[in-house]
Design a protein around this motif. Structure first.
Motif, PDB file in Angstrom:
ATOM      1  N   LYS A   1       0.087  -1.348   4.466  1.00 41.59           N
ATOM      2  CA  LYS A   1       0.282  -2.662   5.080  1.00 41.59           C
ATOM      3  C   LYS A   1      -0.986  -3.502   5.027  1.00 41.59           C
ATOM      4  O   LYS A   1      -0.926  -4.734   4.953  1.00 41.59           O
ATOM      5  CB  LYS A   1       0.771  -2.508   6.524  1.00 41.59           C
ATOM      6  CG  LYS A   1       2.173  -1.913   6.625  1.00 41.59           C
ATOM      7  CD  LYS A   1       2.733  -2.001   8.031  1.00 41.59           C
ATOM      8  CE  LYS A   1       3.078  -3.431   8.414  1.00 41.59           C
ATOM      9  NZ  LYS A   1       3.931  -3.529   9.601  1.00 41.59           N
TER      10      LYS A   1
ATOM     11  N   PRO B   1      -1.111  -4.407   0.620  1.00 45.46           N
ATOM     12  CA  PRO B   1       0.224  -4.315   0.015  1.00 45.46           C
ATOM     13  C   PRO B   1       0.241  -4.400  -1.503  1.00 45.46           C
ATOM     14  O   PRO B   1       0.949  -3.625  -2.162  1.00 45.46           O
ATOM     15  CB  PRO B   1       0.990  -5.472   0.661  1.00 45.46           C
ATOM     16  CG  PRO B   1      -0.055  -6.406   1.180  1.00 45.46           C
ATOM     17  CD  PRO B   1      -1.201  -5.536   1.568  1.00 45.46           C
TER      18      PRO B   1
ATOM     19  N   MET C   1       8.532  -2.667   0.520  1.00 50.55           N
ATOM     20  CA  MET C   1       7.488  -3.674   0.364  1.00 50.55           C
ATOM     21  C   MET C   1       7.728  -4.563  -0.856  1.00 50.55           C
ATOM     22  O   MET C   1       7.103  -5.612  -0.993  1.00 50.55           O
ATOM     23  CB  MET C   1       6.116  -3.012   0.307  1.00 50.55           C
ATOM     24  CG  MET C   1       5.749  -2.320   1.614  1.00 50.55           C
ATOM     25  SD  MET C   1       4.126  -1.535   1.623  1.00 50.55           S
ATOM     26  CE  MET C   1       3.076  -2.973   1.786  1.00 50.55           C
TER      27      MET C   1
ATOM     28  N   LEU D   1      -4.183  -5.202  11.466  1.00 49.82           N
ATOM     29  CA  LEU D   1      -2.824  -5.577  11.083  1.00 49.82           C
ATOM     30  C   LEU D   1      -2.293  -6.697  11.971  1.00 49.82           C
ATOM     31  O   LEU D   1      -1.622  -7.620  11.483  1.00 49.82           O
ATOM     32  CB  LEU D   1      -1.897  -4.359  11.165  1.00 49.82           C
ATOM     33  CG  LEU D   1      -2.060  -3.310  10.064  1.00 49.82           C
ATOM     34  CD1 LEU D   1      -1.180  -2.097  10.352  1.00 49.82           C
ATOM     35  CD2 LEU D   1      -1.722  -3.891   8.694  1.00 49.82           C
ATOM     36  N   GLU D   2      -2.595  -6.635  13.259  1.00 53.95           N
ATOM     37  CA  GLU D   2      -2.171  -7.701  14.169  1.00 53.95           C
ATOM     38  C   GLU D   2      -2.823  -9.021  13.782  1.00 53.95           C
ATOM     39  O   GLU D   2      -2.169 -10.075  13.750  1.00 53.95           O
ATOM     40  CB  GLU D   2      -2.520  -7.326  15.604  1.00 53.95           C
ATOM     41  CG  GLU D   2      -1.689  -6.164  16.154  1.00 53.95           C
ATOM     42  CD  GLU D   2      -2.176  -5.691  17.510  1.00 53.95           C
ATOM     43  OE1 GLU D   2      -3.237  -6.187  17.970  1.00 53.95           O
ATOM     44  OE2 GLU D   2      -1.506  -4.825  18.109  1.00 53.95           O
TER      45      GLU D   2
ATOM     46  N   LYS E   1      -3.795  -9.875  10.943  1.00 51.46           N
ATOM     47  CA  LYS E   1      -3.250 -10.284   9.646  1.00 51.46           C
ATOM     48  C   LYS E   1      -1.848 -10.851   9.763  1.00 51.46           C
ATOM     49  O   LYS E   1      -1.324 -11.478   8.841  1.00 51.46           O
ATOM     50  CB  LYS E   1      -3.256  -9.064   8.714  1.00 51.46           C
ATOM     51  CG  LYS E   1      -2.936  -9.350   7.269  1.00 51.46           C
ATOM     52  CD  LYS E   1      -2.992  -8.068   6.455  1.00 51.46           C
ATOM     53  CE  LYS E   1      -2.594  -8.348   5.005  1.00 51.46           C
ATOM     54  NZ  LYS E   1      -2.584  -7.119   4.190  1.00 51.46           N
ATOM     55  N   GLY E   2      -1.225 -10.635  10.922  1.00 54.53           N
ATOM     56  CA  GLY E   2       0.145 -11.117  11.113  1.00 54.53           C
ATOM     57  C   GLY E   2       1.207 -10.153  10.641  1.00 54.53           C
ATOM     58  O   GLY E   2       2.377 -10.514  10.509  1.00 54.53           O
ATOM     59  N   THR E   3       0.807  -8.901  10.375  1.00 56.20           N
ATOM     60  CA  THR E   3       1.750  -7.871   9.948  1.00 56.20           C
ATOM     61  C   THR E   3       1.576  -6.642  10.851  1.00 56.20           C
ATOM     62  O   THR E   3       1.139  -5.587  10.402  1.00 56.20           O
ATOM     63  CB  THR E   3       1.538  -7.473   8.489  1.00 56.20           C
ATOM     64  OG1 THR E   3       0.159  -7.065   8.303  1.00 56.20           O
ATOM     65  CG2 THR E   3       1.845  -8.628   7.549  1.00 56.20           C
TER      66      THR E   3
END
Length: 250
Positions: free
Chosen positions: A102, A105, A182, A240-241, A243-245
């Motif tokens: 993630k 990707p 993905m 990840l947070e 990054k918006g994922t």
């Protein structure tokens, strides 16, 4: 005036710098459009200098793959330090693999592409050797943990199977989930699939099928996953947070 010579360490540093630039190109643009010319344009080095490090675009791709595999190995090592049962440690490895995918990707598919025979054929002997070593080290980490699980009584390996087959079952299942979901695009059938949920479902089915204890009916692995994230991978979960994922726990 004689040409300036640089040390082996300087060469390695420059090569790693070029690999990181190429990785950024892959993430920001597209793996299929990566070329040596694009790397030249994005770096402060000439094409001649870059060709001193990489024989071809495929050699560059394999170098990216090797760097990614070394990162994955470092995450696996952290995952296996989780204070839990042997099966929880296996779950921790899957958590680390999902986190890396993630965070990177597009590079997930760089790793996949690097397994092509055509890439190996057009890459240097050195990068091919490094690739084989990386694969052996990842497999070795898993084999050691399988041995520990057998010794602890958590797992009885089927008589007709090898450690490598058990590792392959877990690897191919998780890899398949990552690659399919993905890259799902506008696929109607894949759209409802959630990366974390499907990956852990596959892991549960495989480990329960192997009778790797404690079984999912006897343990709350959802709590385990959250504890793994909190105890080991909090910086990556935060990344990840940002990054918006975000990592999806349910």
């Amino acid at each position: 005036m004689s040409p300036r010579t640089i040390s082996r360490n300087q060469l390695l540093q420059r090569e790693q710098e070029l690999i990181e630039i190429a990785r950024t190109l892959v993430e920001n643009q597209c793996l299929t459009t990566l070329t040596i010319d694009k790397l030249v344009a994005a770096s402060p080095y000439s094409k001649g200098t870059i060709y001193k490090h990489f024989l071809s675009k495929e050699d560059l791709l394999l170098a990216i793959c090797n760097t990614c595999m070394q990162e994955i190995k470092a995450l696996f090592i952290r995952a296996l330090k989780f204070d839990g049962s042997s099966r929880e440690k296996m779950v921790a490895v899957i958590v680390s693999y999902i986190i890396w995918a993630k965070l990177h990707p597009s590079q997930l598919f760089a790793v996949l592409s690097a397994h092509s025979p055509s890439v190996a054929a057009r890459s240097s002997d050195e990068n091919n050797a490094i690739h084989q070593q990386c694969e052996a080290e990842l497999m070795g980490l898993m084999n050691v943990e399988i041995g520990k699980a057998i010794e602890s009584g958590d797992f009885d390996i089927p008589a007709e199977m090898t450690f490598e087959q058990v590792t392959f079952a877990l690897w191919s299942s998780t890899w398949g989930s990552l690659a399919l979901i993905m890259s799902k695009g506008n696929s109607i059938k894949l759209q409802p699939m959630i990366l974390e949920r499907e990956s852990f479902t596959n892991t549960r089915l495989i480990l329960d099928g192997f009778n790797w204890r404690p079984l999912s009916t006897d343990w709350d692995y959802h709590k385990t996953i959250k504890k793994i994230a909190e105890d080991i991978f909090q910086p990556e979960i935060k990344a990840l947070e940002d990054k918006g994922t975000p990592f999806i726990f349910n």
